[in-house]
Design a protein around this motif. Structure first.
Motif, PDB file in Angstrom:
ATOM      1  N   ARG A 107      -7.878 -10.712 -20.108  1.00 45.89           N
ATOM      2  CA  ARG A 107      -8.673 -11.606 -20.958  1.00 45.89           C
ATOM      3  C   ARG A 107      -9.089 -10.829 -22.188  1.00 45.89           C
ATOM      4  N   TRP A 108      -8.855 -11.377 -23.383  1.00 46.81           N
ATOM      5  CA  TRP A 108      -9.195 -10.672 -24.617  1.00 46.81           C
ATOM      6  C   TRP A 108     -10.155 -11.456 -25.505  1.00 46.81           C
ATOM      7  N   ALA A 109     -10.508 -12.659 -25.114  1.00 49.40           N
ATOM      8  CA  ALA A 109     -11.463 -13.453 -25.899  1.00 49.40           C
ATOM      9  C   ALA A 109     -12.083 -14.500 -25.005  1.00 49.40           C
ATOM     10  N   GLU A 110     -13.283 -14.952 -25.380  1.00 48.43           N
ATOM     11  CA  GLU A 110     -13.941 -16.011 -24.607  1.00 48.43           C
ATOM     12  C   GLU A 110     -13.116 -17.285 -24.683  1.00 48.43           C
ATOM     13  N   GLY A 111     -12.644 -17.564 -25.868  1.00 45.86           N
ATOM     14  CA  GLY A 111     -11.736 -18.679 -26.103  1.00 45.86           C
ATOM     15  C   GLY A 111     -10.658 -18.159 -27.032  1.00 45.86           C
ATOM     16  N   ALA A 170      -8.577 -18.032 -30.850  1.00 47.55           N
ATOM     17  CA  ALA A 170      -8.976 -17.956 -32.255  1.00 47.55           C
ATOM     18  C   ALA A 170      -8.997 -19.349 -32.886  1.00 47.55           C
ATOM     19  N   ALA A 171      -8.256 -20.280 -32.277  1.00 47.09           N
ATOM     20  CA  ALA A 171      -8.202 -21.651 -32.777  1.00 47.09           C
ATOM     21  C   ALA A 171      -8.397 -22.596 -31.597  1.00 47.09           C
ATOM     22  N   PRO A 172      -8.827 -23.845 -31.872  1.00 44.17           N
ATOM     23  CA  PRO A 172      -8.999 -24.797 -30.769  1.00 44.17           C
ATOM     24  C   PRO A 172      -7.718 -24.923 -29.945  1.00 44.17           C
ATOM     25  N   GLY A 173      -7.871 -24.850 -28.625  1.00 43.55           N
ATOM     26  CA  GLY A 173      -6.728 -24.972 -27.745  1.00 43.55           C
ATOM     27  C   GLY A 173      -5.991 -23.675 -27.495  1.00 43.55           C
ATOM     28  N   GLU A 174      -6.293 -22.630 -28.248  1.00 45.73           N
ATOM     29  CA  GLU A 174      -5.614 -21.350 -28.039  1.00 45.73           C
ATOM     30  C   GLU A 174      -6.247 -20.609 -26.874  1.00 45.73           C
ATOM     31  N   GLU A 175      -5.415 -19.955 -26.087  1.00 45.73           N
ATOM     32  CA  GLU A 175      -5.916 -19.227 -24.929  1.00 45.73           C
ATOM     33  C   GLU A 175      -6.465 -17.870 -25.348  1.00 45.73           C
ATOM     34  N   GLY A 176      -7.440 -17.382 -24.589  1.00 41.97           N
ATOM     35  CA  GLY A 176      -7.973 -16.042 -24.784  1.00 41.97           C
ATOM     36  C   GLY A 176      -7.669 -15.162 -23.589  1.00 41.97           C
ATOM     37  N   TRP A 177      -6.676 -15.563 -22.770  1.00 40.49           N
ATOM     38  CA  TRP A 177      -6.326 -14.833 -21.560  1.00 40.49           C
ATOM     39  C   TRP A 177      -4.874 -15.142 -21.208  1.00 40.49           C
ATOM     40  N   GLY A 178      -4.332 -14.388 -20.252  1.00 36.64           N
ATOM     41  CA  GLY A 178      -2.974 -14.664 -19.810  1.00 36.64           C
ATOM     42  C   GLY A 178      -2.562 -13.759 -18.667  1.00 36.64           C
ATOM     43  N   ASP A 228     -29.836 -23.079 -29.503  1.00 41.49           N
ATOM     44  CA  ASP A 228     -28.602 -23.311 -30.252  1.00 41.49           C
ATOM     45  C   ASP A 228     -27.474 -22.380 -29.806  1.00 41.49           C
ATOM     46  N   GLY A 229     -27.776 -21.483 -28.858  1.00 40.95           N
ATOM     47  CA  GLY A 229     -26.756 -20.564 -28.379  1.00 40.95           C
ATOM     48  C   GLY A 229     -26.454 -19.424 -29.330  1.00 40.95           C
ATOM     49  N   ALA A 230     -27.359 -19.172 -30.295  1.00 40.59           N
ATOM     50  CA  ALA A 230     -27.114 -18.127 -31.285  1.00 40.59           C
ATOM     51  C   ALA A 230     -27.103 -16.731 -30.674  1.00 40.59           C
ATOM     52  N   ASP A 231     -27.713 -16.572 -29.497  1.00 42.78           N
ATOM     53  CA  ASP A 231     -27.736 -15.242 -28.885  1.00 42.78           C
ATOM     54  C   ASP A 231     -26.516 -14.991 -27.997  1.00 42.78           C
ATOM     55  N   ARG A 232     -25.660 -16.004 -27.816  1.00 39.59           N
ATOM     56  CA  ARG A 232     -24.453 -15.828 -26.997  1.00 39.59           C
ATOM     57  C   ARG A 232     -23.428 -14.993 -27.746  1.00 39.59           C
ATOM     58  N   CYS A 233     -22.686 -14.211 -26.997  1.00 37.31           N
ATOM     59  CA  CYS A 233     -21.594 -13.434 -27.575  1.00 37.31           C
ATOM     60  C   CYS A 233     -20.586 -13.141 -26.476  1.00 37.31           C
ATOM     61  N   TRP A 234     -19.494 -12.536 -26.833  1.00 43.76           N
ATOM     62  CA  TRP A 234     -18.471 -12.132 -25.864  1.00 43.76           C
ATOM     63  C   TRP A 234     -17.899 -10.829 -26.379  1.00 43.76           C
ATOM     64  N   ARG A 235     -18.418  -9.713 -25.844  1.00 43.94           N
ATOM     65  CA  ARG A 235     -17.980  -8.394 -26.296  1.00 43.94           C
ATOM     66  C   ARG A 235     -17.640  -7.530 -25.105  1.00 43.94           C
ATOM     67  N   LEU A 236     -16.501  -6.885 -25.174  1.00 40.27           N
ATOM     68  CA  LEU A 236     -16.114  -5.914 -24.160  1.00 40.27           C
ATOM     69  C   LEU A 236     -16.774  -4.587 -24.499  1.00 40.27           C
ATOM     70  N   ALA A 237     -17.238  -3.873 -23.486  1.00 38.27           N
ATOM     71  CA  ALA A 237     -17.983  -2.647 -23.747  1.00 38.27           C
ATOM     72  C   ALA A 237     -17.908  -1.698 -22.564  1.00 38.27           C
ATOM     73  N   TRP A 238     -18.198  -0.432 -22.836  1.00 44.57           N
ATOM     74  CA  TRP A 238     -18.442   0.556 -21.778  1.00 44.57           C
ATOM     75  C   TRP A 238     -19.937   0.563 -21.506  1.00 44.57           C
ATOM     76  N   LEU A 239     -20.309   0.531 -20.241  1.00 41.04           N
ATOM     77  CA  LEU A 239     -21.711   0.550 -19.839  1.00 41.04           C
ATOM     78  C   LEU A 239     -21.938   1.743 -18.924  1.00 41.04           C
ATOM     79  N   LEU A 245     -16.421  -2.114 -27.549  1.00 43.72           N
ATOM     80  CA  LEU A 245     -15.110  -1.685 -28.041  1.00 43.72           C
ATOM     81  C   LEU A 245     -14.911  -2.173 -29.458  1.00 43.72           C
ATOM     82  N   PRO A 246     -14.172  -1.393 -30.256  1.00 41.89           N
ATOM     83  CA  PRO A 246     -13.880  -1.865 -31.614  1.00 41.89           C
ATOM     84  C   PRO A 246     -12.927  -3.042 -31.556  1.00 41.89           C
ATOM     85  N   PRO A 247     -12.869  -3.844 -32.639  1.00 40.90           N
ATOM     86  CA  PRO A 247     -11.976  -5.013 -32.651  1.00 40.90           C
ATOM     87  C   PRO A 247     -10.500  -4.588 -32.679  1.00 40.90           C
ATOM     88  N   ALA A 248      -9.629  -5.590 -32.671  1.00 41.40           N
ATOM     89  CA  ALA A 248      -8.180  -5.357 -32.647  1.00 41.40           C
ATOM     90  C   ALA A 248      -7.725  -4.506 -33.821  1.00 41.40           C
TER      91      ALA A 248
END
Length: 197
Positions: free
Chosen positions: A73-77, A79-87, A133-144, A192-195
């Motif tokens: 999985r590389w994204a919550e959703g 980049a565009a409507p209907g596009e997958e963020g996993w595979g 409004d969901g402004a605090d939501r995010c989807w970030r991969l990280a080391w913890l 993690l840094p972006p792509a």
């Protein structure tokens, strides 16, 4: 399904040379029980001609197969409507590679004083309320840094519970079995840094 009805399936960009290979449907639907191993691991996956950070969540050995298939999985959703963020992809270490754990000595400033400490967990009742409004939501991969080591983690929300208080992050790790609000200290929570190309 035809190209005249593009919304009838998820949009998938064309594969570039060197991209990770998606697992064929025939392999994923073989009769019999697959052997699944759920283990989260931060990886980089080659997609669209560039490396993207992702979370490898499942290793699967289809029945009768000698190869491993992995769920990334590389994204919550998408980049565009209907596009997958996993595979599901055929595992190839040249196209799906682990991200190295943070290296180097522990920070010298307090509270670390030269030795690693775990992230500070914030009790849920002190985390504050979410933005309606969901402004605090995010989807970030990280080391913890937790349980005495670095863990592959996912940050799902980030907020400041009050004026003058530090930022906190809602974090998941351990195959999604563990979750906690932690203080978003860059020494122990490292997104993690972006792509990259």
């Amino acid at each position: 399904m035809t190209s005249a009805v593009p919304f009838s399936r998820a949009v998938r960009p064309e594969a570039a040379p060197g991209d990770a290979e998606r697992a064929p449907r025939e392999l994923m639907t073989l009769p019999g029980a697959s052997r699944d191993v759920r283990r989260w691991r931060l990886v980089e996956i080659r997609l669209g001609g560039r490396w993207r950070p992702g979370m490898l969540t499942v290793w699967r050995r289809p029945p009768g197969s000698t190869m491993w298939v992995v769920h990334v999985r590389w994204a919550e959703g998408g980049a565009a409507p209907g596009e997958e963020g996993w595979g599901w992809f055929l595992f190839d270490p040249q196209r799906i590679r682990p991200v190295r754990e943070p290296a180097g000595p522990p920070p010298t400033a307090a509270p670390y004083s030269g030795s690693w400490q775990d992230a500070v967990v914030v009790p849920r009742e002190l985390a504050g309320t979410s933005d309606p409004d969901g402004a605090d939501r995010c989807w970030r991969l990280a080391w913890l840094r937790i349980d005495g080591g670095w863990r592959s983690a996912l940050v799902t929300a980030r907020r400041r519970p009050g004026p003058g208080l530090p930022w906190i992050a809602d974090t998941r790790w351990g195959e999604d079995r563990a979750t906690a609000w932690v203080i978003a200290d860059a020494a122990v929570l490292r997104p993690l840094p972006p792509a990259t190309d």
